[in-house]
Structures are given as C-alpha cells and as structure tokens.
Design a protein around this motif. Sequence first.
Motif, mmCIF file in Angstrom:
data_model
loop_
_atom_site.group_PDB
_atom_site.id
_atom_site.type_symbol
_atom_site.label_atom_id
_atom_site.label_comp_id
_atom_site.label_asym_id
_atom_site.label_seq_id
_atom_site.Cartn_x
_atom_site.Cartn_y
_atom_site.Cartn_z
ATOM 1 N N VAL B 15 0.489 -1.545 -0.201
ATOM 2 C CA VAL B 15 0.014 0.181 -0.445
ATOM 3 C C VAL B 15 0.629 1.359 -0.241
ATOM 4 O O VAL B 15 0.360 2.446 -0.695
ATOM 5 C CB VAL B 15 -1.243 0.120 1.201
ATOM 6 C CG1 VAL B 15 -1.821 1.280 1.689
ATOM 7 C CG2 VAL B 15 -1.929 -1.135 1.447
ATOM 8 N N GLU B 16 2.132 1.361 0.347
ATOM 9 C CA GLU B 16 3.303 2.348 0.634
ATOM 10 C C GLU B 16 3.050 2.486 -0.182
ATOM 11 O O GLU B 16 2.785 3.596 -0.526
ATOM 12 C CB GLU B 16 3.845 2.613 1.404
ATOM 13 C CG GLU B 16 4.482 2.745 2.978
ATOM 14 C CD GLU B 16 4.834 2.559 3.862
ATOM 15 O OE1 GLU B 16 6.400 2.934 3.931
ATOM 16 O OE2 GLU B 16 4.397 2.300 5.237
ATOM 17 N N ASN B 17 4.029 2.157 -1.493
ATOM 18 C CA ASN B 17 4.614 2.202 -2.327
ATOM 19 C C ASN B 17 3.378 3.029 -3.232
ATOM 20 O O ASN B 17 3.731 3.470 -3.940
ATOM 21 C CB ASN B 17 5.622 0.859 -3.001
ATOM 22 C CG ASN B 17 6.300 1.392 -2.571
ATOM 23 O OD1 ASN B 17 7.119 1.871 -1.728
ATOM 24 N ND2 ASN B 17 6.971 -0.278 -1.816
ATOM 25 N N ASP B 19 0.931 3.748 -2.874
ATOM 26 C CA ASP B 19 0.388 5.776 -2.550
ATOM 27 C C ASP B 19 1.370 6.107 -2.818
ATOM 28 O O ASP B 19 0.857 7.178 -3.270
ATOM 29 C CB ASP B 19 0.570 5.497 -0.549
ATOM 30 C CG ASP B 19 -0.965 5.102 -0.528
ATOM 31 O OD1 ASP B 19 -2.026 4.065 -1.381
ATOM 32 O OD2 ASP B 19 -1.407 5.162 0.503
ATOM 33 N N LEU B 22 0.662 7.294 -6.658
ATOM 34 C CA LEU B 22 -0.663 7.572 -6.565
ATOM 35 C C LEU B 22 -0.409 9.383 -6.198
ATOM 36 O O LEU B 22 -0.922 10.291 -6.617
ATOM 37 C CB LEU B 22 -2.329 6.890 -6.052
ATOM 38 C CG LEU B 22 -2.488 8.074 -6.330
ATOM 39 C CD1 LEU B 22 -3.512 8.096 -7.246
ATOM 40 C CD2 LEU B 22 -4.499 7.242 -5.140
ATOM 41 N N LYS B 23 0.186 9.268 -5.309
ATOM 42 C CA LYS B 23 0.159 10.849 -4.478
ATOM 43 C C LYS B 23 1.266 11.599 -5.547
ATOM 44 O O LYS B 23 1.100 13.005 -5.715
ATOM 45 C CB LYS B 23 1.266 10.772 -3.411
ATOM 46 C CG LYS B 23 0.780 11.787 -2.204
ATOM 47 C CD LYS B 23 1.351 11.465 -1.277
ATOM 48 C CE LYS B 23 2.363 12.564 -0.094
ATOM 49 N NZ LYS B 23 2.322 11.654 0.877
ATOM 50 N N ARG B 48 -9.484 5.360 -9.354
ATOM 51 C CA ARG B 48 -8.715 4.908 -7.745
ATOM 52 C C ARG B 48 -9.795 5.256 -6.438
ATOM 53 O O ARG B 48 -10.560 6.032 -6.829
ATOM 54 C CB ARG B 48 -7.903 5.916 -6.966
ATOM 55 C CG ARG B 48 -6.729 5.758 -7.618
ATOM 56 C CD ARG B 48 -6.490 3.785 -8.675
ATOM 57 N NE ARG B 48 -5.193 3.299 -8.929
ATOM 58 C CZ ARG B 48 -3.920 3.786 -8.553
ATOM 59 N NH1 ARG B 48 -3.614 4.025 -6.965
ATOM 60 N NH2 ARG B 48 -2.671 3.408 -8.889
ATOM 61 N N VAL B 52 -9.281 7.441 -0.522
ATOM 62 C CA VAL B 52 -7.140 6.978 -0.896
ATOM 63 C C VAL B 52 -7.469 8.201 -1.239
ATOM 64 O O VAL B 52 -6.381 9.248 -0.487
ATOM 65 C CB VAL B 52 -7.491 5.741 -1.129
ATOM 66 C CG1 VAL B 52 -5.957 6.520 -1.877
ATOM 67 C CG2 VAL B 52 -7.040 4.541 -0.738
ATOM 68 N N ARG B 55 -7.506 11.458 1.222
ATOM 69 C CA ARG B 55 -6.349 11.436 1.938
ATOM 70 C C ARG B 55 -5.050 11.805 1.182
ATOM 71 O O ARG B 55 -4.280 13.117 2.383
ATOM 72 C CB ARG B 55 -6.211 9.869 2.747
ATOM 73 C CG ARG B 55 -4.958 9.783 3.155
ATOM 74 C CD ARG B 55 -5.015 8.399 3.797
ATOM 75 N NE ARG B 55 -5.211 7.421 2.829
ATOM 76 C CZ ARG B 55 -4.420 6.517 2.449
ATOM 77 N NH1 ARG B 55 -3.144 7.345 3.139
ATOM 78 N NH2 ARG B 55 -4.096 5.805 2.189
ATOM 79 N N LEU B 56 -4.520 11.261 0.517
ATOM 80 C CA LEU B 56 -2.967 11.615 0.104
ATOM 81 C C LEU B 56 -3.233 13.303 -0.705
ATOM 82 O O LEU B 56 -2.616 13.554 -0.645
ATOM 83 C CB LEU B 56 -2.890 10.726 -1.158
ATOM 84 C CG LEU B 56 -2.730 9.402 -1.296
ATOM 85 C CD1 LEU B 56 -2.692 8.707 -2.594
ATOM 86 C CD2 LEU B 56 -1.843 8.809 -0.813
ATOM 87 N N GLU B 59 -2.996 15.137 2.881
ATOM 88 C CA GLU B 59 -1.530 14.819 3.377
ATOM 89 C C GLU B 59 -0.882 15.740 2.068
ATOM 90 O O GLU B 59 0.365 16.134 2.217
ATOM 91 C CB GLU B 59 -1.039 13.868 2.939
ATOM 92 C CG GLU B 59 -1.134 12.370 4.088
ATOM 93 C CD GLU B 59 -0.486 10.668 3.544
ATOM 94 O OE1 GLU B 59 -1.454 9.763 3.537
ATOM 95 O OE2 GLU B 59 0.594 11.105 2.988
ATOM 96 N N GLY C 68 7.808 10.017 -3.679
ATOM 97 C CA GLY C 68 6.484 10.257 -2.949
ATOM 98 C C GLY C 68 6.279 11.452 -4.629
ATOM 99 O O GLY C 68 5.470 12.539 -3.831
#
Lengths: 262, 219, 219
Positions: B15-17, B19, B22-23, B48, B52, B55-56, B59, C68
């Motif tokens: 998920v982290e990667n 994310d 996507l971010k 997507r 998610v 949230r991104l 961030e 990122g």
Amino acid sequence: MSSPLNFHLEHYNGPLDLLLDLIRKQEINIYDIPIAQITAQYLEYMQKALEMDTELSAEFIYMAATLIQIKSKTLLPRDPALQDLAPEEDPRTELVNQLLEHERFKSAAEMLHQKRVVEEAVWSNPQIEQFRAEDDGTPGLAVTLHDLVKTFQGVLERAKNRPVYEITNEDVSVPDMIRYVRAIFENESRHGVVSARELFERQRSRRAMICLFLALLELVKLQAVGLTQGDAFGEIGLKRLKGFDAAFSTETNLAAIEEGYQ
Amino acid sequence: MDEIDASQLTEERPVENLDAHLKAILEAIVYVTDEPLSAQQMAAALERPIDVVKRLLDELVEEFAAPGHGLSIREIAGGYKMATKAEHHEAVRAFVKKLTPPLKLSLAALETLAVIAYKQPVTTPEIMDIRGVQGASVLQTLLDRKLIAEAGRKTVVGKPILYKTTKEFLVQFGLKDLSELPTLKEFEELGRLSVSEPEPEPQAELPLETPDAPPAKNA
Amino acid sequence: MDEIDASQLTEERPVENLDAHLKAILEAIVYVTDEPLSAQQMAAALERPIDVVKRLLDELVEEFAAPGHGLSIREIAGGYKMATKAEHHEAVRAFVKKLTPPLKLSLAALETLAVIAYKQPVTTPEIMDIRGVQGASVLQTLLDRKLIAEAGRKTVVGKPILYKTTKEFLVQFGLKDLSELPTLKEFEELGRLSVSEPEPEPQAELPLETPDAPPAKNA
C-alpha cells in the motif's frame, strides 16, 4: 457649528451611506438616533451639495422625505389610551434596520476586498497546455448565458448601424457602389480598415459585386481609398485616404464615371 | 530506482508504495491543471477510491504547508489548486512575467457582489433595496467578469431574473465554498464594536478603484 | 565542489530558519518562471550569496527527486526549471484528456447561436441578414455540438431549413426552458440604470481602508 460631514460628497454610495457616516462619526447609538439632529445634518448636506452643483440622485431626496416624516411622527403627541391598547412601534425602527443591514454588507464588501488582496499576492502557473492533445484544441471563448445576450445585442446594434442599400439586382451601377463605399467610410468606419472580403460578401448579386469591384478601382485611382494587406496572402483591407473628401467634393467626378460606364 | 508496478507488490507494505506513486501523480495533476479539481473528479478519472485520493491530497496540502515550501496546495472552489504562498509575494513578484491584471472592482461592485453572495439567488430589485441605491450597472460588470451568473427567474410578478455567484467568484476570492464566508451576524458584531472603536487602522494602498464617483468639483 | 566549501566556511548556527525561508522563496520562483533561471540570476535578484542559493537549489532538486513527488526541479540550460516527472506523463495526459472542457465557441459561432436562440425558428438567410455576414460554416459546428437542430422548412421560395436550439443548449446555459432567457429589454435595463451609477475610472485607492479619508471641513 462644526459639521461632521465629509464634504467629499461623492464618497457616499447613496443616502444610507451618508446616514451611516453621520451616525458613526459622531459615535451616535444607532438604536437611539437623535432624529432631529440627524435630519438637520442630512438636509445641511443636501443644501451644500446643491450649492456645489453636485447632482443628487432621487434616492437622496426620497431619504430626506423619509427622515422628515419620521421626525414629525416623533414630534406628534400620542394618545396615551391608544398607546396602551396598541403600543406604537418606534418610527425609527425600519430605518435603523435598513442602516444595520447596509452596514453589514459594507463590512462584507470590505471582507471580500481583503480576500482579493491576498489573492493578488499569489500566483499560479498551470502547465495544462503541454498535456492537451493537439486534436481537442477547441479555440474559442468559454461562454455563459450573459455572453449570449450580450452577443445578440451586439449583433442587433451592428445591424442597426449598417448602411442599408436596397439595391435591386438590375439597377445597381458603379456610381451607386461608389456612394455605397463612401457611406460606409462616413458612417461605419471613419478611420478604420474595412475588410474587402466582408464588403463583397454583403452583396447579393453578381452584378453588384462587379460594380463594387469597379467602384473600388475608381476610388483607388482617385486616391480616395487605399488598399492594405497585413501580410502576404492576408486579408485585403480598404482604408480612407487623404483624397477621400476631395474625390467626393463634387458630383462631377461621379457623373464622369457614370458616363464612362454607359 | 525501479518503478513500482502494482502487480508485483503481493506483500510487504504494498500500500505504501502504491500510495507514493498515486500521490506523485496527484501532485503532478494539481500542478498541471488550471482550475481547481475536486477529489471526486480526480478519483473518477484515475479510477482510484475516493477516500484514498482524498487522504493523499490532504497529505499533500499538509506537506506543502510546511515553512520550507514556497508553494502551497489550497482548497478552492471545491477543488485543489497549486499556487505560491502569499507571504513570499514581494520576492516572487519580480519573477512573474505574465502578471495577470488585477481584478479591479469598485466599492459599489464589491457591495453588490457581497449582497449577491449572501442573499443568492437574488433579484435586481432586492439588491437595490438592500443597497439603498437605484442602479444595476455594476451587475453588468460582475456578469462580464463571470463573478455572477443568471440563476433562473423568481416566480413573482414580472418574473425577475435571479442572480447567483459563480465558481469563478470562489476562485477569485480564494474561497473553498460559500460556507467559508463569515456569517452576516459576525459582521453585525463587528459593527457594534466599531462604535467604541471607530478607527480601524489604515491599510496599505490597494490596486482597487475608488467608488463610482467623479472627483469633487469644489474642494 | 568549491561552492560547498565556501558555504561551510560562512555557515552559522541560527541560519536554519533563514535557509528554510530562502528555500521556500526559491521554490516559488522556480515554479512561477517559465524560462530556466540560473542560481546566479536568483542570487543577484534576491541579494543573497550565490553559494547559499546554489546549495538550497540543489537541496530542492534532491527533495523533489524522491518517488513521492510527481514534480521535479531539473537543471536545464544552465538554469533550474520545474516540471512533471516524465514517468507520470502518460498518467497526466490520460487524466487531462478525460477532463470535459467548458463549452467554447468562436465569436462567429456564438453570434449565430445567439441569433438562433432569440429568433428561433430561423433560416440561414435570416441569420446572415441579421449578422450582416455570409457563411454558414458555423452552423455545422453548432449542429455537431448538438446546440441547435433542424426545425422543418420555412414555406417560402426555396424552402430554407429552419433552425432551433436544443435541450443540450438549455443544459449548457443552465436554463430550465427558453422563457428563462434574459430578454433584450432586461439586458438593456442593466445598462440604462447605470446613468445614476457610472463605473469609475480605474486607479486610485479605495476609501475603504481610510474611513475618515479627507478631514471634515468646518462650516
């Protein structure tokens, strides 16, 4: 007596603005306006405005009448018996509410103004053009309903100002067309450039187009009109030259031309 | 570094990667687009999940808010938009080539705009009533600048046209949505305060116009 | 490199906050400029030491290089420029393609549409008469966009085709029905009322922030 008025009269966006200024400058309690005093000051302002030849709009006069009416109501003694039955509303209430409402929107306007100050200190540099596909490039204006009405009004305005020459197909002559071009330069485009293409497009018959063409040649010869072209293969424009007035000073020129085309 | 392909990430913090990837795309999109796009629009186009994406984006907003960044991602007109931070305006101004001409609005126009913003949808007679002034010329200015738009007709005698503020209004005034406007009641309290404190400190000069008025004939 | 040595020599402890501030400004500048700017140019304009500026720019380059981020700052032609990372171009392009662009029309198309909206049903010769321009090409554009449709034929010589606006037209302009179209009279009233309230000349500051502008005169 020292006037609390700001004699930059035009600062006031209407009578409510003026009244608010009077009240706030003198730190008057808006819920208990000394109506006689304020009315006197308001009328003094109007007097000054008249002396200074400042035009006061109708709403200033209407407000003066309202103030005088409120003042007279407060002066009239009330029937105490009636007062007990149906307590009369303070005659100032409506005006006060109006003033407060107006003041709220003045503050709101100022708030919007402050927001613009911030936005004017901020820049954005979007790069979307780089990612737009070449084919979906639809140049043009993003339009709204308002644009639609405005455009229609513009079209009608243009139609109204267009010289109308009811030329029946067979009657049209070269001098007719010279007069037509002259009218265009005198009415529509005194100094501007007229598109030759548009001029031809306005003609409704072959004969009219030919006559227009010959008329233009004559006018160029007389140095009344010049041809311009922005770039190679660009649109050909027509421009009024110095010889324009001279060429039309007498009808003899036209008569001579007419003869030539008989 | 290798590009991360979603299909390869069967285990170990996939998920982290994902994310991060996507971010990065969201950052690029917010950078590129010229008008604020909502999280919904982005989620739908990228296929997507909205939560998610949301949230991104949040961030990203937070990360750029840090003082080390001169850019910010702001929530405006229901969407996200990248821009320089206002606090650096003096240094940045010198480098801005295509300075957009400031949106010049008269005091009368701002007042009218305020009335429409708070009372929308609202008709011309209603606006004139509140302002205590006859005259709707500023409406035309506001319409031309696309800050307001027609919003149907009111079902009263004469069927007057109703007006509302537009998305452009939110953009030009840096508002997330209309609810971000202070309430009128808050202004009332301000007004009351001003009785005891009549002189708000003067502000810097601004490139806005004087109210509609010719200069005084006699000083 | 030399610059790094130089910066180490002049380095002081409390510089960190100052650096963060300068770095933010550099980020904003690289963002707003379209042409790559060199470290020298930025240092000169900001009146800061070149080595500090250079170091901070390099930090920015490195930070944005992290996976990122979808943006990158690259050194091009001796200067720094912000751009989206190439690896996300496909995603961004696909995204932009999905955005529905606002209804855009050329002036000629808008004029024709306006005439049809207000004069419908109307024929091509009638439209050209009102517009004073020949040419029916924009009709095709409007037909393609489904803003207008054919509405039978007029029973005059030549039986010209009549045109009317469509449901899509109503949708695009946010109208419930055609009766919601502002009338010309209403439009002109907006202008006529302006007599009492002329729009001001641009310039000069607002009396908004100087409520007590010129002092009251003594009578």
